[in-house]
Design an enzyme around this catalytic site. Structure first.
Site, PDB file in Angstrom:
ATOM      1  CB  ILE A  72     -52.255  43.786 -57.372  1.00  0.00           C
ATOM      2  CG1 ILE A  72     -53.616  44.346 -57.763  1.00  0.00           C
ATOM      3  CG2 ILE A  72     -51.311  43.987 -58.514  1.00  0.00           C
ATOM      4  CD1 ILE A  72     -53.552  45.865 -58.109  1.00  0.00           C
ATOM      5  CB  SER A  73     -56.262  39.613 -57.898  1.00  0.00           C
ATOM      6  OG  SER A  73     -56.089  39.002 -56.655  1.00  0.00           O
TER       7      SER A  73
END
Ligand code: SAH
Length: 222
Positions: A72-73
């Site tokens: 997940i960024s």
């Protein structure tokens, strides 16, 4: 701002405070500028999207592992991409790479319900993200597939973005964005840069670069 999720009150307060502090820092450092992007990051309960063991790190500004070896960024990257997309409420948006659904939820905070369309390669991730988004009250459309083909049935989009890095932005994604619309995504194998393409009304494409980034590679599909 509503708080979504099903934690106890004490946990929820602690998570909200940590989230507020994180977003304040992103604003103060000038990473994220638009009020709508900051409001989206303030609203989405990131701790609901990460695996249980990582929840305590959900409000650090760093990428975190999710299932299937994906990530997940970091919140600042989601904010920067939202700023670059130039979205308005009601815009139709194509996302390539649903992952855990966090970025899609942030986009839905900006454009509203029912107009974010997200394509995810891994069926398990897609199913889990769809259920999670639904549970948290986000009306986002998710389908399993190879994002190289975009999602033609719902085109044209006002904007599109990728959360995985191809060698070049897929032609189909560019085609499915309306004239005047933008595509944002990481590009490159090895060294990656964040690019923004703007489609001119004559069909030609203007390209800007927005710095070095690091995303998971986009799968080739076959
Ligand atoms: N936006 C996501 C980030 C996910 S990481 C989030 O907030 O969690 C990138 C995602 O792109 C991964 O889930 C990966 O499975 C997906 N992906 C990789 N190649 C793809 C492809 N060809 N088509 C669609 N999705 C792809």
């Amino acid at each position: 701002m509503t708080d979504r999720g099903d934690d106890g009150d004490a946990d929820r307060d602690e998570f909200s405070r940590a989230r507020e502090r994180l977003v304040d820092r992103l604003r103060e450092r000038g990473h994220v500028e638009r009020a709508s992007s900051l409001a989206a990051l303030r609203a989405v309960p990131r701790h609901e999207f990460v695996p249980g063991g990582s929840r305590g790190r959900a409000y650090r500004d760093e990428p975190l592992p999710i299932d299937e070896g994906q990530t997940i960024s970091a919140p600042h990257m989601v904010g920067i991409m939202l700023d670059l997309l130039d979205l308005e409420p009601g815009d139709r948006v194509l996302e390539v790479g649903t992952g855990c659904g966090y970025h899609a939820a942030a986009t839905a905070e900006v454009v509203g319900p029912g107009t974010v369309y997200s394509v995810e390669y891994h069926d398990v991730l897609a199913d889990e993200a769809e259920a999670r988004l639904d549970r948290l009250g986000y009306d986002v459309h998710v389908r399993v597939g190879d994002g190289h083909g975009g999602w033609p049935e719902h085109a044209p989009y006002d904007a599109a973005y990728l959360t995985c890095a191809p060698e070049a932005i897929p032609e189909a994604v560019i085609e499915q964005v309306r004239p005047g619309g933008v595509v944002v995504g990481p590009v490159g194998r090895g060294r990656q840069v964040l690019v923004r393409l703007r489609k001119r009304t004559d069909g030609s494409v203007e390209r800007e670069e927005h710095g070095a980034v690091r995303f998971v590679p986009m799968r080739d599909g076959n």
